[in-house]
Design an enzyme around this catalytic site. Structure first.
Site, mmCIF file in Angstrom:
data_model
loop_
_atom_site.group_PDB
_atom_site.id
_atom_site.type_symbol
_atom_site.label_atom_id
_atom_site.label_comp_id
_atom_site.label_asym_id
_atom_site.label_seq_id
_atom_site.Cartn_x
_atom_site.Cartn_y
_atom_site.Cartn_z
ATOM 1 N N LYS A 1 4.365 -11.426 3.622
ATOM 2 C CA LYS A 1 2.941 -11.642 3.315
ATOM 3 C C LYS A 1 2.830 -11.937 1.813
ATOM 4 O O LYS A 1 3.436 -11.247 0.992
ATOM 5 C CB LYS A 1 2.088 -10.434 3.684
ATOM 6 C CG LYS A 1 0.603 -10.646 3.348
ATOM 7 C CD LYS A 1 -0.294 -9.636 4.032
ATOM 8 C CE LYS A 1 -0.345 -8.300 3.360
ATOM 9 N NZ LYS A 1 -0.825 -8.298 1.958
ATOM 10 N N GLU B 1 -0.046 -12.738 -1.245
ATOM 11 C CA GLU B 1 -1.466 -12.711 -1.637
ATOM 12 C C GLU B 1 -1.837 -13.953 -2.434
ATOM 13 O O GLU B 1 -1.074 -14.394 -3.295
ATOM 14 C CB GLU B 1 -1.754 -11.471 -2.500
ATOM 15 C CG GLU B 1 -1.789 -10.181 -1.742
ATOM 16 C CD GLU B 1 -2.274 -8.991 -2.584
ATOM 17 O OE1 GLU B 1 -2.824 -9.195 -3.689
ATOM 18 O OE2 GLU B 1 -2.101 -7.851 -2.115
ATOM 19 N N ASP C 1 5.565 -7.067 2.847
ATOM 20 C CA ASP C 1 4.555 -7.475 1.860
ATOM 21 C C ASP C 1 5.248 -7.776 0.531
ATOM 22 O O ASP C 1 5.923 -6.901 -0.031
ATOM 23 C CB ASP C 1 3.591 -6.288 1.687
ATOM 24 C CG ASP C 1 2.217 -6.711 1.251
ATOM 25 O OD1 ASP C 1 1.976 -7.924 1.125
ATOM 26 O OD2 ASP C 1 1.372 -5.806 1.060
ATOM 27 N N GLU D 1 -9.471 -9.782 3.432
ATOM 28 C CA GLU D 1 -9.819 -8.415 3.014
ATOM 29 C C GLU D 1 -11.158 -8.367 2.302
ATOM 30 O O GLU D 1 -11.425 -9.167 1.390
ATOM 31 C CB GLU D 1 -8.700 -7.876 2.091
ATOM 32 C CG GLU D 1 -8.983 -6.454 1.592
ATOM 33 C CD GLU D 1 -7.759 -5.723 1.068
ATOM 34 O OE1 GLU D 1 -6.637 -6.261 1.157
ATOM 35 O OE2 GLU D 1 -7.940 -4.594 0.574
ATOM 36 N N SER E 1 0.836 -1.210 0.000
ATOM 37 C CA SER E 1 0.000 0.000 0.000
ATOM 38 C C SER E 1 0.871 1.261 0.000
ATOM 39 O O SER E 1 0.373 2.360 -0.243
ATOM 40 C CB SER E 1 -0.932 0.010 1.219
ATOM 41 O OG SER E 1 -0.203 -0.212 2.405
HETATM 42 O O1 KIV Z 1 -0.491 -3.410 1.590
HETATM 43 C C1 KIV Z 1 -1.223 -3.358 2.582
HETATM 44 O O2 KIV Z 1 -1.246 -2.378 3.320
HETATM 45 C C2 KIV Z 1 -2.066 -4.509 2.847
HETATM 46 C C3 KIV Z 1 -3.130 -4.338 3.873
HETATM 47 C C4 KIV Z 1 -4.271 -3.638 3.257
HETATM 48 C C5 KIV Z 1 -3.513 -5.626 4.484
HETATM 49 O O3 KIV Z 1 -1.934 -5.516 2.232
#
Ligand code: KIV
Length: 282
Positions: free
Chosen positions: A114, A116, A84, A183, A46
């Site tokens: 993380k 997806e 992420d 989400e 994000s």
């Molecule tokens: O990138 C991010 O901030 C996310 C959250 C919305 C979980 O993946």
């Protein structure tokens, strides 16, 4: 606060303690979140929307997230740092995923990654966990697939879709994920998923029944205001605070009020005398 680990995060579900997760992309924010006892800091892709000016997370690169994760890590937060994995940084092959997830830990200072998706990503999650890298899953709306999904829409509205998501969550657990972000799904769907697995679920736009909640820091602080999804609660209006301060500074400068003597350095009388070629001060 004792340092958070993937083990302590898993234990929180067993103890019925809610998990608090927020995004951060820089050292001072990470320091504040840690001081506030936030359990997990997500260095989210994000960052693309909130800091880098992109319209989606798709253009965000691995180097972008590593750069921000390293800044977060330098703050030495007690919160668990999750990096992420951005678009296409783990989907090409298991080998690519292993190399890039390792970089997130080695160069980005993250303690987990993380990932997806829960289709062919399951194989990737299994390999990454087997290599000793903790993985947080992410199901429901997966923003990196936004062009394929066709928009930021609530997922899992039907019984069939809910059953499919339960299967995805169970597959992630079985592959070794230590937690799962859910989400943009109805509260009922998130509840069924949460009750069907032993690892914690962390919801965003997924209602109150998850084991924890995450928001994007810039959304909840009112710093990012290009759009506001229904699930974002604004706890502050920092944009307004910044605007007020900048306007005050501008006025002070334009009216010659800043800097006054409180914010300036002045010579002694003797030094001033020497400056103007006089031996003695006048
Ligand atoms: O990138 C991010 O901030 C996310 C959250 C919305 C979980 O993946």
């Amino acid at each position: 606060m004792a340092r958070k680990t993937t083990f302590s995060i898993r234990l929180m579900k067993k103890k019925g303690k809610k998990i608090v997760m927020l995004t951060a992309y820089d050292a001072p924010s990470a320091q504040i979140l840690s001081e506030c006892g936030v359990d997990i800091i997500l260095v989210g892709d994000s960052v693309g929307n909130t800091l880098l000016g992109y319209e989606s997370t798709v253009p965000v690169t691995l180097d972008d997230v590593i750069h921000h994760s390293a800044a977060v890590a330098r703050a030495k937060p007690d919160s668990l740092i999750v990096g992420d994995m951005p678009f296409m940084s783990y989907k090409v092959s298991v080998e690519q995923a292993l190399e890039n997830c390792a970089r997130m830990l080695q160069d980005g200072g993250a303690e987990a990654v993380k990932i997806e998706g829960a289709g062919r990503e399951i194989e990737i999650v299994r390999a990454v966990v087997a290599a000793g890298i903790p993985v947080m899953g992410h199901i429901g709306l997966t923003p990196q697939s936004i062009f394929e999904v066709g928009g930021y829409r609530v997922q899992g509205r039907t019984a069939k879709q809910t059953k499919e998501m339960v299967k995805q969550a169970q597959a992630l657990e079985e592959a070794g994920a230590f937690s799962i972000v859910i989400e943009l799904v109805p509260s009922e769907t998130a509840k069924v998923i949460t009750e069907s697995i032993g690892i914690p679920t962390i919801g965003i736009g997924a209602g109150p029944n998850c084991d924890g909640q995450v928001l994007v820091l810039h959304d909840m602080l009112g710093l990012f205001q290009d759009f506001k999804p229904k699930f974002v609660k604004r706890y502050a209006n920092i944009r307004e605070v910044i605007q007020n301060a900048v306007n005050e500074f501008s006025t002070d400068v334009r009216e010659g009020k800043f800097p006054d003597s409180d914010y300036s350095f002045e010579m002694t009388e003797e030094e001033t005398g020497r400056l103007y070629g006089r031996t003695k001060p006048v």
